[in-house]
Design a protein around this motif. Structure first.
Motif, short mmCIF file in Angstrom:
data_model
loop_
_atom_site.label_atom_id
_atom_site.label_comp_id
_atom_site.label_asym_id
_atom_site.label_seq_id
_atom_site.Cartn_x
_atom_site.Cartn_y
_atom_site.Cartn_z
N SER A 65 71.71 31.69 28.44
CA SER A 65 71.10 31.97 29.74
C SER A 65 71.95 31.44 30.88
N GLU A 66 72.65 30.32 30.66
CA GLU A 66 73.50 29.77 31.71
C GLU A 66 74.83 30.53 31.81
N ARG A 67 75.19 31.24 30.74
CA ARG A 67 76.45 32.00 30.76
C ARG A 67 76.24 33.46 31.17
N TYR A 68 75.17 34.09 30.64
CA TYR A 68 74.95 35.51 30.88
C TYR A 68 73.75 35.80 31.77
N GLY A 69 72.94 34.79 32.08
CA GLY A 69 71.76 35.00 32.91
C GLY A 69 70.48 34.84 32.10
N ARG A 70 69.39 34.55 32.81
CA ARG A 70 68.09 34.33 32.15
C ARG A 70 67.51 35.63 31.61
N ARG A 71 67.51 36.67 32.44
CA ARG A 71 66.82 37.91 32.11
C ARG A 71 67.31 38.57 30.81
N PRO A 72 68.63 38.72 30.57
CA PRO A 72 69.05 39.35 29.32
C PRO A 72 68.60 38.58 28.07
N SER A 108 60.61 34.09 19.71
CA SER A 108 59.51 33.63 20.57
C SER A 108 59.80 32.33 21.29
N SER A 109 60.93 31.68 21.00
CA SER A 109 61.18 30.33 21.52
C SER A 109 62.03 30.31 22.79
N THR A 110 62.36 31.45 23.34
CA THR A 110 63.27 31.50 24.48
C THR A 110 62.78 30.65 25.65
N ALA A 111 61.52 30.85 26.01
CA ALA A 111 60.99 30.16 27.20
C ALA A 111 60.83 28.67 26.99
N GLN A 112 60.96 28.19 25.76
CA GLN A 112 60.86 26.75 25.52
C GLN A 112 61.93 25.98 26.28
N SER A 113 63.07 26.60 26.51
CA SER A 113 64.13 25.95 27.29
C SER A 113 64.48 26.75 28.54
N VAL A 114 64.61 28.07 28.40
CA VAL A 114 65.02 28.91 29.53
C VAL A 114 63.93 28.92 30.61
N GLY A 115 62.68 28.75 30.19
CA GLY A 115 61.59 28.71 31.17
C GLY A 115 61.77 27.60 32.18
N TYR A 169 51.55 42.20 20.85
CA TYR A 169 51.72 41.22 21.92
C TYR A 169 53.17 41.16 22.38
N GLY A 170 54.12 41.22 21.43
CA GLY A 170 55.53 41.21 21.77
C GLY A 170 55.94 42.41 22.60
N VAL A 171 55.42 43.60 22.25
CA VAL A 171 55.73 44.82 23.01
C VAL A 171 55.22 44.69 24.45
N ALA A 172 53.99 44.19 24.61
CA ALA A 172 53.43 44.01 25.95
C ALA A 172 54.25 42.99 26.74
N MET A 173 54.69 41.95 26.07
CA MET A 173 55.49 40.92 26.74
C MET A 173 56.84 41.49 27.18
N TRP A 174 57.46 42.31 26.35
CA TRP A 174 58.76 42.91 26.69
C TRP A 174 58.62 43.82 27.91
N ILE A 175 57.57 44.62 27.96
CA ILE A 175 57.35 45.51 29.11
C ILE A 175 57.18 44.69 30.38
N MET A 176 56.41 43.60 30.29
CA MET A 176 56.19 42.75 31.45
C MET A 176 57.50 42.13 31.94
N LEU A 177 58.33 41.64 31.01
CA LEU A 177 59.61 41.05 31.38
C LEU A 177 60.53 42.09 32.03
N PHE A 178 60.57 43.27 31.45
CA PHE A 178 61.47 44.31 31.93
C PHE A 178 61.11 44.74 33.36
N ILE A 179 59.82 44.78 33.67
CA ILE A 179 59.37 45.28 34.97
C ILE A 179 59.32 44.18 36.03
N LEU A 180 58.86 43.00 35.67
CA LEU A 180 58.51 41.99 36.66
C LEU A 180 59.50 40.84 36.82
N PRO A 182 63.00 39.30 37.61
CA PRO A 182 64.37 39.47 38.11
C PRO A 182 65.29 38.40 37.54
N GLU A 183 66.57 38.52 37.81
CA GLU A 183 67.51 37.47 37.41
C GLU A 183 67.38 36.31 38.40
#
Length: 462
Positions: A65-72, A108-115, A169-180, A182-183
């Motif tokens: 996340s620090e090299r390529y960005g949070r969003r990807p 599922s653990s991304t936000a544990q640190s990137v958050g 739940y994962g599909v709904a979460m991916w849609i939310m991330l993709f739309i809402l 930003p980097e």
């Protein structure tokens, strides 16, 4: 400001994934024993592997996340989570289940640190305490909602239904991330801005490195460089606070793995759904502690800055952490000995409630403190913090059944309470001497930058 609120809500919901996935299968353990023809050790291994991956993977998530960005990183890892959940819904072998639980933790653990890094990107220091307090409400809801949903789904369609639910739940979460989402990465935006600056009159020499040299460097960067985050443990304000929270957090797995067996046996004889409802007590305590600590932390920071000005020290946040210290051992003792003596079912849950209030009162200000102790590196530091506490949790989870069988629940919880009380000394050391340690580190960093600048100047002259 409303954009910040939206990002905070999105990241908080994503943070719910890991604790939800980790606890959803607890009511299904007895069913999995029969349908997978596995031993109790094998079924418990699905949780142990999940915890280990949940601790290790955020280090790589933070680095990427620090090299390529949070969003990807959010979007890609959520895809891994969805695919592994679909595969788990069709798994019929315990070995495959264990492997897929590992992949679920990766996804599922991304936000544990990137958050934490995301919130540090968008909130000012005096806003972070309250932001982190809200941020931790959703992960605290995970252990509350997951056993309830898990118990209902198991009784309705079996344990595979849990995996199908997680995939949706994962599909709904991916849609939310993709739309809402930003980097937000400040470092990435700075690098992108630097690339848009006019190029100097003299172009740098083209790299003469061979393709296999570049491949080796990239392999090292992607596979091993994230482990360099472990060096932060040598910095006392980080290492000592992580030690204390790891000790306290590991106790969560002592009671959470013990509750299903205690409440299913005499004198309680709870059903699977009722056992899931038992976890409400701890989750309410964590939510209350998280929200309260965030507000108190920001209040102390604002007051301290107004009184001290430039003499303000981030360690002031740790005064709030100390409010939770007494609740932790008291809660463990109350739970352990009331369960041991078969008291009315509600009384042990008071102990769990007190323990969880204390844990979150201590934890939330510490996470906010990291963003000020080492500015710009909060994602990597929280990843290391998460690694230590998850490994501690996996260790305690593994030894809990044997320890309780040998010395009983009361004495085992007494031993854990003693460790948490001793660990508070580490927290007090940071509160007292953290400012001096930070100043010494900043001085070393300035000296190193001066040496590097001198070396670059000499290279240009030659």
């Amino acid at each position: 400001m409303y954009i910040k609120v939206i990002i905070l809500i999105v990241v908080s919901i994503v943070t719910l994934a890991a604790p939800f996935v980790g606890n959803a299968f607890l009511p299904a353990f007895t069913i999995m024993l029969n349908t997978l023809h596995a031993s109790k050790t094998d079924v418990n291994m699905t949780s142990t592997v999940f915890l280990l991956a949940l601790g290790a993977c955020p280090m790589w998530h933070a680095y990427f996340s620090e090299r390529y960005g949070r969003r990807p990183v959010y979007i890609f890892t959520t895809i891994i989570f969805v695919i592994s959940s679909v595969a788990l819904a069709r798994a019929t072998d315990i070995g495959v289940v264990i492997g897929l639980r590992f992949l679920q933790a990766v996804g599922s653990s991304t936000a544990q640190s990137v958050g934490a890094g995301t919130l540090s990107d968008i909130f000012y220091p005096h806003q972070r305490g309250r932001a982190f307090g809200v941020y931790y409400v959703c992960p605290n809801l995970g252990p509350l909602l997951a056993p309830i949903f898990g118990g209902l789904l198991v009784q309705w369609r079996g344990w595979h239904a849990i995996a199908w639910f997680l995939a949706l739940y994962g599909v709904a979460m991916w849609i939310m991330l993709f739309i809402l989402l930003p980097e937000t990465s400040v470092a990435l935006k700075a690098r992108q801005a630097a690339r848009t600056l006019p190029s100097p009159t003299t172009t740098p020499p083209r790299s003469e490195k061979k393709w296999y040299t570049r491949l080796g460097e990239e392999t090292f960067n992607h596979c091993l460089r994230p482990l360099q985050s472990l060096q932060y443990l040598a910095f006392p304000p980080i290492g000592l606070t992580t030690l204390y929270i790891s000790i306290c957090f590991s106790c969560t797995f002592a009671y959470s793995t013990n509750i299903p067996y205690e409440y299913a046996a005499a004198p309680y004889y709870f059903s699977q759904i009722s056992i899931g409802l038992v976890f409400i007590a701890g989750c309410l305590g964590q939510i209350m502690g998280s929200v309260t600590s965030g507000k108190l932390s920001d209040m102390l920071v604002i007051r301290s800055k107004a009184q001290l000005g430039d003499a303000y020290r981030p360690e002031v946040r740790l005064k709030v952490s100390w409010l939770g210290v007494p609740f932790v051992p008291v809660g463990l003792l109350l739970y352990g000995w009331t369960i041991e003596t078969n008291q009315f079912w509600f009384i042990p849950l008071i102990g769990i409630f007190l323990f969880c209030i204390g844990l979150q009162l201590a934890n939330s200000p510490i996470i906010a403190y990291y963003s000020e102790a080492v500015p710009g590196k909060s994602a990597s530091i929280v990843a290391v913090h998460n690694l230590c506490r998850m490994f501690a949790g996996a260790l305690v989870s593994a030894v809990t059944p044997t320890a309780i069988a040998s010395i009983g629940t009361g004495w085992f919880m007494t031993i854990l309470a003693g460790f948490t009380a001793l660990g508070a000394l580490a927290l007090e050391a940071v509160r007292r001497w953290g400012g001096r340690w930070r100043e010494e580190r900043e001085e070393r960093e300035r000296e190193r930058e001066m040496v590097q600048a001198q070396e670059r100047g000499q290279e240009k002259k030659s």
